[in-house]
Write a protein that holds these residues in place. Structure first.
Motif, mmCIF file in Angstrom:
data_model
loop_
_atom_site.group_PDB
_atom_site.id
_atom_site.type_symbol
_atom_site.label_atom_id
_atom_site.label_comp_id
_atom_site.label_asym_id
_atom_site.label_seq_id
_atom_site.Cartn_x
_atom_site.Cartn_y
_atom_site.Cartn_z
ATOM 1 N N GLU A 28 25.525 51.216 41.751
ATOM 2 C CA GLU A 28 25.996 50.495 42.932
ATOM 3 C C GLU A 28 25.561 51.283 44.151
ATOM 4 O OE1 GLU A 28 29.480 47.695 41.356
ATOM 5 O OE2 GLU A 28 30.206 49.543 42.254
ATOM 6 N N TYR A 29 25.282 50.567 45.219
ATOM 7 C CA TYR A 29 24.774 51.169 46.445
ATOM 8 C C TYR A 29 25.767 50.863 47.558
ATOM 9 C CZ TYR A 29 21.521 52.136 50.307
ATOM 10 O OH TYR A 29 20.916 52.635 51.430
ATOM 11 N N ILE A 30 26.291 51.929 48.171
ATOM 12 C CA ILE A 30 27.306 51.761 49.205
ATOM 13 C C ILE A 30 26.956 52.644 50.397
ATOM 14 C CG2 ILE A 30 29.760 51.975 49.761
ATOM 15 C CD1 ILE A 30 30.245 51.648 46.668
ATOM 16 N N ASP A 31 26.504 52.006 51.453
ATOM 17 C CA ASP A 31 26.230 52.691 52.716
ATOM 18 C C ASP A 31 25.320 53.908 52.563
ATOM 19 O OD1 ASP A 31 27.929 50.804 53.875
ATOM 20 O OD2 ASP A 31 29.687 52.092 53.648
ATOM 21 N N GLY A 32 24.270 53.768 51.744
ATOM 22 C CA GLY A 32 23.297 54.840 51.568
ATOM 23 C C GLY A 32 23.540 55.726 50.366
ATOM 24 N N TYR A 33 24.696 55.628 49.736
ATOM 25 C CA TYR A 33 25.025 56.442 48.574
ATOM 26 C C TYR A 33 24.932 55.617 47.303
ATOM 27 C CZ TYR A 33 26.687 59.799 51.991
ATOM 28 O OH TYR A 33 26.756 60.674 53.039
ATOM 29 N N VAL A 34 24.465 56.252 46.237
ATOM 30 C CA VAL A 34 24.282 55.582 44.954
ATOM 31 C C VAL A 34 25.309 56.116 43.966
ATOM 32 C CG1 VAL A 34 22.682 55.261 43.030
ATOM 33 C CG2 VAL A 34 21.828 55.241 45.367
ATOM 34 N N TYR A 35 25.927 55.198 43.229
ATOM 35 C CA TYR A 35 26.940 55.547 42.237
ATOM 36 C C TYR A 35 26.556 54.914 40.904
ATOM 37 C CZ TYR A 35 29.488 56.622 46.484
ATOM 38 O OH TYR A 35 29.853 57.128 47.707
ATOM 39 N N MET A 36 26.387 55.766 39.881
ATOM 40 C CA MET A 36 26.072 55.247 38.558
ATOM 41 C C MET A 36 27.340 54.640 37.969
ATOM 42 S SD MET A 36 24.230 57.020 35.244
ATOM 43 C CE MET A 36 25.260 58.460 35.304
ATOM 44 N N MET A 37 27.203 53.448 37.396
ATOM 45 C CA MET A 37 28.358 52.773 36.818
ATOM 46 C C MET A 37 28.679 53.385 35.462
ATOM 47 S SD MET A 37 27.668 48.850 37.918
ATOM 48 C CE MET A 37 29.112 48.317 37.033
ATOM 49 N N ALA A 38 29.969 53.568 35.230
ATOM 50 C CA ALA A 38 30.429 54.132 33.961
ATOM 51 C C ALA A 38 30.445 53.055 32.887
ATOM 52 C CB ALA A 38 31.840 54.705 34.130
ATOM 53 N N GLY A 39 30.326 53.475 31.652
ATOM 54 C CA GLY A 39 30.421 52.545 30.530
ATOM 55 C C GLY A 39 31.861 52.099 30.338
ATOM 56 N N GLY A 40 32.049 51.039 29.578
ATOM 57 C CA GLY A 40 33.387 50.505 29.340
ATOM 58 C C GLY A 40 33.821 50.702 27.903
ATOM 59 N N SER A 41 35.039 50.289 27.626
ATOM 60 C CA SER A 41 35.593 50.374 26.280
ATOM 61 C C SER A 41 35.193 49.139 25.478
ATOM 62 C CB SER A 41 37.118 50.472 26.351
ATOM 63 O OG SER A 41 37.651 49.245 26.844
ATOM 64 N N PHE A 42 35.490 49.164 24.168
ATOM 65 C CA PHE A 42 35.240 47.991 23.324
ATOM 66 C C PHE A 42 35.952 46.775 23.889
ATOM 67 C CE2 PHE A 42 34.834 51.289 19.861
ATOM 68 C CZ PHE A 42 33.471 51.128 19.674
ATOM 69 N N ASN A 43 37.221 46.942 24.245
ATOM 70 C CA ASN A 43 37.997 45.810 24.735
ATOM 71 C C ASN A 43 37.494 45.315 26.088
ATOM 72 O OD1 ASN A 43 39.635 45.479 22.501
ATOM 73 N ND2 ASN A 43 41.214 46.843 23.277
ATOM 74 N N HIS A 44 37.109 46.232 26.960
ATOM 75 C CA HIS A 44 36.548 45.838 28.256
ATOM 76 C C HIS A 44 35.320 44.954 28.031
ATOM 77 C CE1 HIS A 44 34.267 46.205 32.026
ATOM 78 N NE2 HIS A 44 35.411 46.498 32.614
ATOM 79 N N ASP A 45 34.446 45.386 27.144
ATOM 80 C CA ASP A 45 33.235 44.626 26.874
ATOM 81 C C ASP A 45 33.553 43.300 26.186
ATOM 82 O OD1 ASP A 45 30.389 44.436 24.953
ATOM 83 O OD2 ASP A 45 30.272 44.725 27.118
ATOM 84 N N THR A 46 34.551 43.285 25.294
ATOM 85 C CA THR A 46 34.942 42.043 24.626
ATOM 86 C C THR A 46 35.465 41.029 25.639
ATOM 87 O OG1 THR A 46 35.451 43.227 22.576
ATOM 88 C CG2 THR A 46 36.435 41.044 22.840
ATOM 89 N N ILE A 47 36.327 41.479 26.555
ATOM 90 C CA ILE A 47 36.868 40.590 27.590
ATOM 91 C C ILE A 47 35.727 40.046 28.453
ATOM 92 C CG2 ILE A 47 38.270 40.507 29.694
ATOM 93 C CD1 ILE A 47 40.121 42.604 28.289
ATOM 94 N N LYS A 48 34.850 40.931 28.876
ATOM 95 C CA LYS A 48 33.715 40.522 29.714
ATOM 96 C C LYS A 48 32.831 39.520 28.980
ATOM 97 C CE LYS A 48 30.009 43.109 30.501
ATOM 98 N NZ LYS A 48 29.078 44.112 30.991
#
Length: 192
Positions: A28-48
């Motif tokens: 993600e890019y926010i006002d010039g700074y870059v943030y790597m997205m963290a991975g999710g859990s099994f349930n997070h991915d199942t819901i998504k």
């Protein structure tokens, strides 16, 4: 004396290049700074995956498209997010591109590490988008969904539990909350 390390800012063009050269990682890019997205859990991915599948089925043959967090969404000229699931009805948001500019509905699955940000700072950013009609937060600890819907240029809030159906009038669709949690395994305390 020890010099403090200051994070380096990058341009939007450098951010696009970073994502192009690292397609397996979302940033993600926010006002010039870059943030790597963290991975999710099994349930997070199942819901998504469940919500994406439900929406894809309901919108099949429709002019609207459903996208996963692989697609970046432009929030402003200096902010780009990767929502869990995004719906857009703009013909410009399809084809060979990789940037959604006109999100209509955004879903975020809450996790312990992102919940406060999703409920506050990101909420403010999303609700400022002129194209956005609905913003939905999906709880990952219980069967609960929260909906922010734009009605007559004001945002209204509603909450839904396991027995409820969620209606998205902007798209003319509805679905049971329970379907979003299919195959999700909660621990003994209701946690995932």
């Amino acid at each position: 004396m020890v010099a403090e390390h200051q994070p380096r800012t990058i341009s939007v063009e450098e951010y696009f290049e970073l994502e192009k050269n690292n397609p397996e990682i979302c940033y993600e890019y926010i006002d010039g700074y870059v943030y790597m997205m963290a991975g999710g859990s099994f349930n997070h991915d199942t819901i998504k995956s469940n919500i994406q599948g439900i929406l894809w089925t309901l919108l099949r043959g429709n002019k609207c498209r459903v996208y996963s967090s692989d697609m970046k969404t432009q929030i402003s000229e200096k902010r780009y997010f990767h929502p869990d699931v995004t719906i857009t009805c703009d013909p410009g948001d399809r084809g060979t591109g990789d940037l959604l500019k006109s999100p209509r509905v955004v879903f975020e699955v809450l996790s312990p590490t992102t919940e406060m940000i999703d409920r506050t700072w990101e909420l403010q950013n999303y609700l400022a988008l002129t194209t956005l009609e609905e913003y939905i937060l999906i709880d990952s600890k219980s069967q609960k969904m929260e909906l922010y819907r734009k009605e007559q240029n004001k945002w209204v809030y509603d909450a839904f539990n396991a027995e409820d159906e969620v209606e998205l009038p902007t798209l003319g669709i509805r679905f049971p909350v329970a379907d979003v949690y299919e195959d999700v395994i909660f621990d003994k305390e209701g946690q995932m």
